[in-house]
Design a protein around this motif. Structure first.
Motif, PDB file in Angstrom:
ATOM      1  N   UNK A 176       0.823  -1.216   0.000  1.00 18.69           N
ATOM      2  CA  UNK A 176       0.000   0.000   0.000  1.00 18.69           C
ATOM      3  C   UNK A 176       0.858   1.268   0.000  1.00 18.69           C
ATOM      4  N   UNK A 177       2.011   1.196  -0.667  1.00 24.37           N
ATOM      5  CA  UNK A 177       2.897   2.356  -0.803  1.00 24.37           C
ATOM      6  C   UNK A 177       2.798   2.847  -2.238  1.00 24.37           C
ATOM      7  N   UNK A 178       2.445   4.102  -2.404  1.00 17.38           N
ATOM      8  CA  UNK A 178       2.313   4.655  -3.751  1.00 17.38           C
ATOM      9  C   UNK A 178       3.613   5.314  -4.179  1.00 17.38           C
ATOM     10  N   UNK A 179       3.895   5.199  -5.459  1.00 20.54           N
ATOM     11  CA  UNK A 179       5.067   5.855  -6.063  1.00 20.54           C
ATOM     12  C   UNK A 179       4.591   6.568  -7.315  1.00 20.54           C
ATOM     13  N   UNK A 180       4.692   7.877  -7.333  1.00 26.71           N
ATOM     14  CA  UNK A 180       4.257   8.667  -8.478  1.00 26.71           C
ATOM     15  C   UNK A 180       5.324   9.689  -8.858  1.00 26.71           C
ATOM     16  N   UNK A 181       5.153  10.266 -10.033  1.00 27.05           N
ATOM     17  CA  UNK A 181       6.146  11.189 -10.581  1.00 27.05           C
ATOM     18  C   UNK A 181       5.472  12.494 -10.983  1.00 27.05           C
ATOM     19  N   UNK A 182       6.097  13.591 -10.630  1.00 20.77           N
ATOM     20  CA  UNK A 182       5.676  14.910 -11.110  1.00 20.77           C
ATOM     21  C   UNK A 182       6.754  15.439 -12.050  1.00 20.77           C
ATOM     22  N   UNK A 183       6.342  15.873 -13.225  1.00 25.22           N
ATOM     23  CA  UNK A 183       7.290  16.360 -14.231  1.00 25.22           C
ATOM     24  C   UNK A 183       7.079  17.848 -14.496  1.00 25.22           C
ATOM     25  N   UNK A 184       7.941  18.694 -13.969  1.00 21.08           N
ATOM     26  CA  UNK A 184       7.874  20.114 -14.344  1.00 21.08           C
ATOM     27  C   UNK A 184       8.342  20.302 -15.782  1.00 21.08           C
ATOM     28  N   UNK A 185       7.916  21.403 -16.366  1.00 22.00           N
ATOM     29  CA  UNK A 185       8.492  21.857 -17.615  1.00 22.00           C
ATOM     30  C   UNK A 185       9.526  22.925 -17.298  1.00 22.00           C
ATOM     31  N   UNK A 236      -5.253  10.733  -2.835  1.00 20.66           N
ATOM     32  CA  UNK A 236      -4.544  10.023  -3.905  1.00 20.66           C
ATOM     33  C   UNK A 236      -4.163   8.607  -3.479  1.00 20.66           C
ATOM     34  N   UNK A 237      -4.884   8.046  -2.517  1.00 18.57           N
ATOM     35  CA  UNK A 237      -4.503   6.751  -1.944  1.00 18.57           C
ATOM     36  C   UNK A 237      -4.600   5.592  -2.943  1.00 18.57           C
ATOM     37  N   UNK A 238      -5.343   5.760  -4.043  1.00 15.53           N
ATOM     38  CA  UNK A 238      -5.486   4.686  -5.031  1.00 15.53           C
ATOM     39  C   UNK A 238      -4.788   5.037  -6.342  1.00 15.53           C
ATOM     40  N   UNK A 239      -3.822   5.957  -6.263  1.00 14.68           N
ATOM     41  CA  UNK A 239      -3.063   6.379  -7.444  1.00 14.68           C
ATOM     42  C   UNK A 239      -1.609   5.977  -7.260  1.00 14.68           C
ATOM     43  N   UNK A 240      -1.079   5.195  -8.180  1.00 13.55           N
ATOM     44  CA  UNK A 240       0.338   4.833  -8.122  1.00 13.55           C
ATOM     45  C   UNK A 240       0.860   4.546  -9.520  1.00 13.55           C
ATOM     46  N   UNK A 241       2.152   4.736  -9.713  1.00  7.46           N
ATOM     47  CA  UNK A 241       2.787   4.476 -10.998  1.00  7.46           C
ATOM     48  C   UNK A 241       2.440   5.480 -12.078  1.00  7.46           C
ATOM     49  N   UNK A 242       1.987   6.671 -11.674  1.00  3.76           N
ATOM     50  CA  UNK A 242       1.540   7.667 -12.647  1.00  3.76           C
ATOM     51  C   UNK A 242       2.565   8.792 -12.814  1.00  3.76           C
ATOM     52  N   UNK A 243       2.536   9.404 -13.991  1.00  2.17           N
ATOM     53  CA  UNK A 243       3.428  10.511 -14.313  1.00  2.17           C
ATOM     54  C   UNK A 243       2.557  11.718 -14.651  1.00  2.17           C
TER      55      UNK A 243
END
Length: 254
Positions: A176-185, A236-243
């Motif tokens: 139950x550990x989420x990993x997500x990515x934020x990409x600035x421009x 965002x508890x059900x969001x993972x692997x997203x960019x």
């Protein structure tokens, strides 16, 4: 427009951030300090990680002065022992890490952007696995999604960080550990100054970056924390692997 700054009086506005322990690497930089201050505003306990201890303490002191809870920790992200020492000190002072934001990445490009994130995951994720919860947010770049002229090594690092994040998201999902990515421009921060340089050529590059953004302006450090806080929150508890690109429309890809 960038989010207006305000005193720390709306604690708990984002669900599940208040009283959480958040480590932010590169916390003394332009984007990093904005992220730290937003976590402080929302009532998190903020560990400001930076190689510049004095600059990190300035950010932490500002958060405390506005009613938040923050402490500064010196760390060399290119050295795993330094990372482990800093994480241990932060958790002893503030409690177990709930949120890790891997934001640092200005100098020593490969060592910080790739190995630094790897070392931070190694130091923090073990405790998250034992507790069965946690949020990992890695700050990559749209340069790692679609490439960027003149930024080959930087794009290589950020593309690697995106792939690493997706793999970690799969490996940590059962805990139950989420990993997500934020990409600035292109963002009006020290890194852009380093890329563009000074003089007429630098101004032409800044103009070109600005014109490439559909919104017609460079990103500002305060444009990033909202997305990062959301991915760190209970919403965002059900969001993972997203960019997620936060780039004024520069990258419009699924």
């Amino acid at each position: 427009m960038p989010r207006a700054s305000c005193p720390f009086k709306r604690l708990g506005f984002i669900l599940g951030i208040k009283d959480k322990v958040a480590i932010v690497t590169g916390g003394a930089g332009g984007i990093g300090s904005a992220i730290c201050r937003r976590f402080g505003e929302e009532g998190a306990k903020v560990a400001v990680f930076d190689i510049n201890r004095e600059a990190a303490e300035t950010v932490a002191a500002d958060i405390r002065a506005k009613g938040g809870n923050a402490q500064a920790f010196a760390v060399d992200l290119t050295n795993q022992d330094s990372v482990i020492t800093a994480v241990t000190a932060a958790e002893q002072a503030l409690g177990p890490t709930d949120v890790l934001v891997n934001n640092a990445g200005w100098d020593k490009i490969v060592a910080i952007n790739l190995y630094g994130a790897l070392y931070m995951h190694h130091a923090v994720a073990k405790g998250m696995v034992e507790r069965g919860s946690g949020r990992l947010v890695n700050i990559a770049s749209d340069a790692g999604r679609g490439g960027s002229s003149g930024e080959a090594v930087y794009s290589f690092c950020k593309g690697g960080l995106i792939a690493f994040s997706k793999t970690m998201a799969r490996e940590l999902a059962r805990q139950q550990i989420s990993v997500n990515v934020v990409c600035p421009g292109p963002t009006d921060a020290p890194l852009l100054d380093d890329i563009c340089g000074e003089g007429e050529r630098g101004e032409k590059l800044r103009t070109a970056f600005t014109r490439a953004v559909p919104f017609g302006r460079l990103g500002q450090p305060d444009d990033l924390p909202g997305a990062i806080l959301f991915l760190s929150s209970d919403d965002a508890s059900f969001i993972t692997g997203q960019v997620l690109s936060v780039s004024g429309g520069l990258m419009m890809a699924g």
